[in-house]
Design an enzyme around this catalytic site. Structure first.
Site, short mmCIF file in Angstrom:
data_model
loop_
_atom_site.label_atom_id
_atom_site.label_comp_id
_atom_site.label_asym_id
_atom_site.label_seq_id
_atom_site.Cartn_x
_atom_site.Cartn_y
_atom_site.Cartn_z
N ASP A 2 3.35 9.96 30.32
CA ASP A 2 3.17 11.14 30.76
C ASP A 2 3.50 12.23 30.07
OD1 ASP A 2 5.93 11.32 31.08
OD2 ASP A 2 5.92 11.14 33.28
N ARG A 27 7.53 16.89 43.24
CA ARG A 27 8.30 17.26 41.78
C ARG A 27 7.08 18.72 41.42
NH1 ARG A 27 9.87 14.42 36.24
NH2 ARG A 27 7.78 13.77 36.42
#
Length: 530
Positions: free
Chosen positions: A448, A166
């Protein structure tokens, strides 16, 4: 490799680090420069269009499925590319930053896929980014085995998860690399360096260069990625269509263009993913000025809320109608030392994954290797020996624009506990992020950047609509900063407080906390540039 001519020089402004020269080779930098030259201006125009769209929606323009693309949605014949090697069975996907220990643990976890995350789970320090690229290269070359100073050994096993990378979103720059006098788009850096060094290696190993694409807001941003893929494959002599990309539907505008996004990427598409916190974060950013979009404590906005059900069921129907995988959201629980708390956490994970599997998802995310068995067990129970359930087209699902926007059915005032939790989580995450850690264990969950984003924009929204008063927020802020300092005496409390005040207490809401914080705190230029 094809000849890249004329050269497109990229200047390295970041400090030199151990083995950086293995990633930042002249040819790799030239490749990244070609991508920046070809797509940098289009990316800037798309970011301008994001701002124009935000202004239109704030002014009251309706959000609906685009009329201009109705033919794409109505055409029953088109499909995305068939599943690529290593992406046919995706029942368990584990996510985490590409740091060395996580790389080994994730690949050995028993999950089918590892999402190596340069985005929300990585604090974008220069060493983290280039070190992550080195770790991926070493993993593919099977030379990442190592022993810690405490004597703990990390070795790759025989059955490894498929790597899916990603990159960072279109909105971010990489200020340690400069092309034509400007920072290189961070997405092109993360994609370009990995693709240059690892694409052919992955093909030779029987897989391929696979990606997760974050923060897309519309079909045009998907089209840009598809054009990047076509150009990158051409430049390196790799057959067109080798790349596969899964798009995270984590913005409210993208939810209205799921089919169009698949259509733009169809020769390279491997499906869509439902990203919970970023989706709610996007909803508040887009409609935070409206009282009918006032959300309660984020813990109360579950995946069973009507507007979230509409979003996930539409995602499954859209994917399966086009032959694409539908991947569920994150289970962030961390197995701990308390057996009772651990059992309660696993029970929540099981319920969440059971709902996804029964709804038709083909797999789901976990944040910790300890959650892989329960996620696998749930999907095994639904899939059996089948690799997916693409045959469940969910024709029973009918979702309208009003369904996707029916937030008022779960609206409500925040609680004192919800306010304190949001402030505490944001502060603790900001502290870790500023110190170079992007994946952080907080209160039994692996968090996150998406968690910090939803936490700070909720505080902003509650202040805007005066459902909490500024004095109360400042009192809680002082309390939680003191608690953070007591727990971590080395925490840079002044910097953490300033970041929170700029991103949660300002009159105008910053769209992301990361760009400004990155430029202020994480960019380190060397005096001698190359």
């Amino acid at each position: 490799m094809s000849t890249l001519a004329p050269p497109h020089h990229v200047r390295v402004l970041g400090t030199e680090g151990h083995r950086h020269d293995e990633i930042l080779t002249p040819a790799a930098l030239d490749f990244v420069g070609h991508l920046a030259a070809a797509f940098g201006k289009r990316r800037q125009e798309l970011l301008k269009e994001r701002r124009r769209q935000a202004i239109r929606l704030a002014a009251g323009s309706p959000l609906d499925f685009p009329m201009v693309t109705s033919a794409v949605r109505a055409d029953p014949t088109w499909r995305v590319a068939p599943p690529a090697p290593g992406l046919t069975d995706r029942r368990v996907e584990i996510t985490g930053p590409p740091e060395r220990r996580m790389t080994v643990n994730a690949l050995n976890s028993g999950a089918q896929v590892w999402l190596a995350d340069f985005e929300d789970a990585t604090s974008p320090t220069w060493d983290n980014l280039i070190g992550g690229q080195l770790n991926l290269l070493d993993a593919i070359e099977r030379r990442i085995d190592f022993t810690t100073e405490e004597g703990r050994e990390y070795r790759l096993g025989e059955q490894l998860a498929t790597i899916v990378v990603r990159p960072r979103g279109w909105h971010l720059d990489e200020e340690h690399l400069e092309f034509d006098g400007r920072p290189v788009p961070a997405a092109l850096v993360d994609f370009g360096l990995y693709f240059f060094h690892c694409a052919q290696r992955q093909i030779d190993a029987g897989h391929g260069p696979y990606f997760y694409l974050p923060k897309l807001e519309n079909r045009y941003e998907a089209r840009l990625w598809n054009d990047v893929f076509v150009t990158a494959q051409h430049l390196l002599g790799i057959p067109r269509g080798t790349i596969r990309a899964t798009v995270l539907i984590e913005t409210i505008t993208a939810a209205f263009e799921m089919e169009e996004i698949l259509h733009e990427l169809r020769e390279h598409s491997s499906g869509l993913n439902a990203g919970r916190w970023d989706y709610l974060f996007s909803l508040i950013k887009t409609f935070g000025h409206r009282t009918d979009f006032l959300l309660p404590d984020r813990a109360r906005v579950t995946m069973t809320a009507p507007f979230m059900r509409a979003y996930t069921e539409l995602l499954v129907r859209t994917c399966h109608r086009r032959g694409a995988h539908a991947i569920g959201g994150m289970a962030a629980q961390m197995p701990g030392k308390d057996p009772a708390a651990g059992e309660a956490g696993l029970a929540k994970v099981r319920l969440d994954k059971e709902r996804e599997a029964e709804d038709g998802f083909d797999g789901s995310w976990v944040a910790h290797p300890g959650l892989v068995p329960v996620c696998r067990e749930v999907f095994d129970g639904v899939l059996g020996d089948r690799p997916h359930q693409l045959d469940r087209t969910r024709e029973d699902v009918e979702v309208t624009a009003a369904d996707l926007l029916s937030v008022r059915r779960v609206s409500g005032p925040p609680t004192a506990e919800g306010l304190r939790t949001n402030i505490a989580v944001a502060l603790r995450y900001f502290d870790a992020w500023l110190r170079g850690r992007g994946a952080v264990a907080l209160d039994g969950l692996m968090e996150d950047a998406a968690t910090a984003e939803i936490a700070r924009v909720q505080v902003w929204q509650w202040l805007r609509h005066r459902v909490v008063d500024r004095e109360t927020v400042l009192e809680v802020l002082d309390d939680e900063l003191a608690a953070l300092g007591a727990e971590y005496p080395w925490a840079a409390l002044d910097e953490v407080r300033a970041l929170f005040e700029r991103t949660a207490l300002a009159q105008e809401l910053p769209l992301f906390f990361t760009p400004d914080a990155y430029t202020r705190h994480l960019v380190r230029h060397t005096e001698a540039t190359s």
